[in-house]
Design an enzyme around this catalytic site. Structure first.
Site, PDB file in Angstrom:
ATOM      1  N   ASN A   1       0.832  -1.202   0.000  1.00 43.74           N
ATOM      2  CA  ASN A   1       0.000   0.000   0.000  1.00 43.74           C
ATOM      3  C   ASN A   1       0.864   1.249   0.000  1.00 43.74           C
ATOM      4  O   ASN A   1       1.974   1.253   0.551  1.00 43.74           O
ATOM      5  CB  ASN A   1      -0.922   0.020   1.222  1.00 43.74           C
ATOM      6  CG  ASN A   1      -1.860  -1.180   1.242  1.00 43.74           C
ATOM      7  OD1 ASN A   1      -2.110  -1.793   0.195  1.00 43.74           O
ATOM      8  ND2 ASN A   1      -2.333  -1.554   2.420  1.00 43.74           N
ATOM      9  N   VAL A   2       0.333   2.296  -0.607  1.00 48.48           N
ATOM     10  CA  VAL A   2       1.066   3.577  -0.660  1.00 48.48           C
ATOM     11  C   VAL A   2       0.436   4.593   0.303  1.00 48.48           C
ATOM     12  O   VAL A   2       0.899   5.724   0.399  1.00 48.48           O
ATOM     13  CB  VAL A   2       1.111   4.130  -2.104  1.00 48.48           C
ATOM     14  CG1 VAL A   2       1.955   3.214  -2.987  1.00 48.48           C
ATOM     15  CG2 VAL A   2      -0.284   4.295  -2.717  1.00 48.48           C
ATOM     16  N   ASP A   3      -0.592   4.152   1.063  1.00 45.85           N
ATOM     17  CA  ASP A   3      -1.163   5.050   2.081  1.00 45.85           C
ATOM     18  C   ASP A   3      -0.265   5.017   3.320  1.00 45.85           C
ATOM     19  O   ASP A   3       0.659   4.215   3.413  1.00 45.85           O
ATOM     20  CB  ASP A   3      -2.619   4.635   2.420  1.00 45.85           C
ATOM     21  CG  ASP A   3      -2.722   3.237   3.047  1.00 45.85           C
ATOM     22  OD1 ASP A   3      -3.509   2.411   2.538  1.00 45.85           O
ATOM     23  OD2 ASP A   3      -2.006   2.970   4.032  1.00 45.85           O
TER      24      ASP A   3
ATOM     25  N   HIS B   1       5.984  -0.689  -2.638  1.00 42.90           N
ATOM     26  CA  HIS B   1       5.494  -0.006  -3.836  1.00 42.90           C
ATOM     27  C   HIS B   1       5.537   1.506  -3.682  1.00 42.90           C
ATOM     28  O   HIS B   1       4.897   2.228  -4.449  1.00 42.90           O
ATOM     29  CB  HIS B   1       4.059  -0.461  -4.158  1.00 42.90           C
ATOM     30  CG  HIS B   1       3.998  -1.873  -4.650  1.00 42.90           C
ATOM     31  ND1 HIS B   1       2.816  -2.568  -4.759  1.00 42.90           N
ATOM     32  CD2 HIS B   1       4.962  -2.731  -5.061  1.00 42.90           C
ATOM     33  CE1 HIS B   1       3.062  -3.792  -5.221  1.00 42.90           C
ATOM     34  NE2 HIS B   1       4.363  -3.913  -5.396  1.00 42.90           N
TER      35      HIS B   1
ATOM     36  N   CYS C   1      12.410  12.569  -7.332  1.00 44.15           N
ATOM     37  CA  CYS C   1      12.919  13.536  -8.295  1.00 44.15           C
ATOM     38  C   CYS C   1      13.529  12.824  -9.507  1.00 44.15           C
ATOM     39  O   CYS C   1      14.457  12.004  -9.365  1.00 44.15           O
ATOM     40  CB  CYS C   1      14.000  14.420  -7.639  1.00 44.15           C
ATOM     41  SG  CYS C   1      14.683  15.623  -8.811  1.00 44.15           S
TER      42      CYS C   1
ATOM     43  N   CYS D   1      12.358  20.504  -6.791  1.00 46.66           N
ATOM     44  CA  CYS D   1      12.887  19.501  -5.871  1.00 46.66           C
ATOM     45  C   CYS D   1      13.653  20.208  -4.749  1.00 46.66           C
ATOM     46  O   CYS D   1      14.517  21.058  -5.035  1.00 46.66           O
ATOM     47  CB  CYS D   1      13.838  18.568  -6.626  1.00 46.66           C
ATOM     48  SG  CYS D   1      14.787  17.471  -5.554  1.00 46.66           S
TER      49      CYS D   1
ATOM     50  N   THR E   1      -4.647  -9.003   0.400  1.00 46.03           N
ATOM     51  CA  THR E   1      -4.002  -8.886  -0.915  1.00 46.03           C
ATOM     52  C   THR E   1      -4.488 -10.021  -1.809  1.00 46.03           C
ATOM     53  O   THR E   1      -4.662 -11.148  -1.372  1.00 46.03           O
ATOM     54  CB  THR E   1      -2.459  -8.869  -0.794  1.00 46.03           C
ATOM     55  OG1 THR E   1      -1.889  -8.721  -2.101  1.00 46.03           O
ATOM     56  CG2 THR E   1      -1.922 -10.118  -0.124  1.00 46.03           C
ATOM     57  N   SER E   2      -4.682  -9.673  -3.093  1.00 45.13           N
ATOM     58  CA  SER E   2      -5.291 -10.639  -4.019  1.00 45.13           C
ATOM     59  C   SER E   2      -4.269 -11.623  -4.566  1.00 45.13           C
ATOM     60  O   SER E   2      -4.624 -12.570  -5.261  1.00 45.13           O
ATOM     61  CB  SER E   2      -5.922  -9.889  -5.198  1.00 45.13           C
ATOM     62  OG  SER E   2      -4.903  -9.163  -5.890  1.00 45.13           O
TER      63      SER E   2
ATOM     64  N   ASN F   1      -8.049 -12.679   4.796  1.00 44.01           N
ATOM     65  CA  ASN F   1      -8.577 -11.950   3.646  1.00 44.01           C
ATOM     66  C   ASN F   1     -10.096 -12.041   3.626  1.00 44.01           C
ATOM     67  O   ASN F   1     -10.666 -13.018   4.106  1.00 44.01           O
ATOM     68  CB  ASN F   1      -8.003 -12.552   2.352  1.00 44.01           C
ATOM     69  CG  ASN F   1      -8.012 -11.570   1.214  1.00 44.01           C
ATOM     70  OD1 ASN F   1      -7.290 -10.579   1.223  1.00 44.01           O
ATOM     71  ND2 ASN F   1      -8.867 -11.830   0.227  1.00 44.01           N
TER      72      ASN F   1
END
Ligand code: APR
Length: 228
Positions: free
Chosen positions: A88-90, A105, A113, A132, A172-173, A197
């Site tokens: 996750n990117v949260d 990820h 940058c 940047c 996760t799938s 899950n």
């Protein structure tokens, strides 16, 4: 006891962060090629910047749920013996208190940058091409790993997966590698593997134990069972 936990979008679903492959998932509204590949970014950078600016802004409206908090509690008990690897990117794991954490990820709250490779934490939008903080060039993109790009810290992750006693996949799938191969890798090195899950996934065959249900219910229950 060394534990590696791999989390995916399903752990954040009950916090209101959309998953990718469920019925109303993110990939229903957008083509992966358009917003999650370097080619899509080259084709239409503003569309990609706006897509992640919108997801970054949406983080202000969501909170960690009981599953994130249970993993933070588990880290309080196990310390270094627990590593959370998230796709996750949260930032919900951090906000729940997890510190032994790898974002394989990348992260919405970080920019990358294109000129100097710096990865500054980033709160605002990127579509206006801010400069940047490290080199001053205006080539910042979201620090999110796109399809075809190399995920972060793969050596550290694989080292932990082959050495752990218990491997747990949450929400996760099992659709995207290399993360999708970690359960079988852990099992091959003797770990007990668990899937927590909402619904059994196509990757079930690789797990010793499968507990179906919403993460906010099955994760705290699993953690309490460990800490009892
Ligand atoms: N509790 C537990 N699991 C849930 C819940 C919930 N409330 N809601 C959904 N799930 C499960 C779904 O059944 C599904 O198996 O979470 C999983 C989500 O799968 P995906 O949407 O494919 O998300 P993920 O596995 O994280 O995707 C992996 O693919 O799109 C790329 O880079 C992106 O990191 C992402 C990667």
């Amino acid at each position: 006891m060394r534990i590696v936990v791999l989390t995916g979008a399903g752990i954040s679903a009950e916090s209101g962060v959309p998953t990718f492959r469920d019925a109303d998932g993110l990939w229903e509204g957008h083509r992966v090629d358009d917003v999650a590949t370097p080619e899509g970014f080259a084709r239409d950078p503003d569309r990609v910047q706006r897509f992640y600016d919108e997801r970054r802004r949406a983080l202000h409206a969501v909170e960690p749920n009981a599953a994130h908090r249970a993993l933070a509690r588990l880290e309080g008990a196990l310390g270094e013996d627990l590593l959370v690897v998230t796709q996750n990117v949260d930032d919900l794991h951090e906000r729940a208190g997890s510190m032994n954490l790898v974002h394989m990820h990348g992260e919405l709250r970080r920019a990358l940058c294109g000129a100097c490779g710096a990865r500054p934490t980033w709160e605002g939008d990127l579509v206006q091409r801010p400069s940047c903080p490290a080199c001053g060039h205006r080539e910042l993109r979201p620090d999110v790993v796109w399809f075809g790009e190399l995920p972060y810290e793969l050596d550290r992750i694989e080292g932990a997966v082959v050495a752990c006693d218990v491997f747990v996949a949450i929400g996760t799938s099992g659709a995207v590698y290399p993360a999708a191969g970690y359960a079988a890798l852990a099992g091959a090195f003797g770990a007990h593997t668990v899937e927590l899950n909402l619904a059994p996934t196509l990757a079930d065959v690789a797990f010793d134990e499968v507990r179906a249900g919403p993460a906010s219910v099955v994760v705290p229950r699993w953690v309490e069972g460990l800490l009892a």
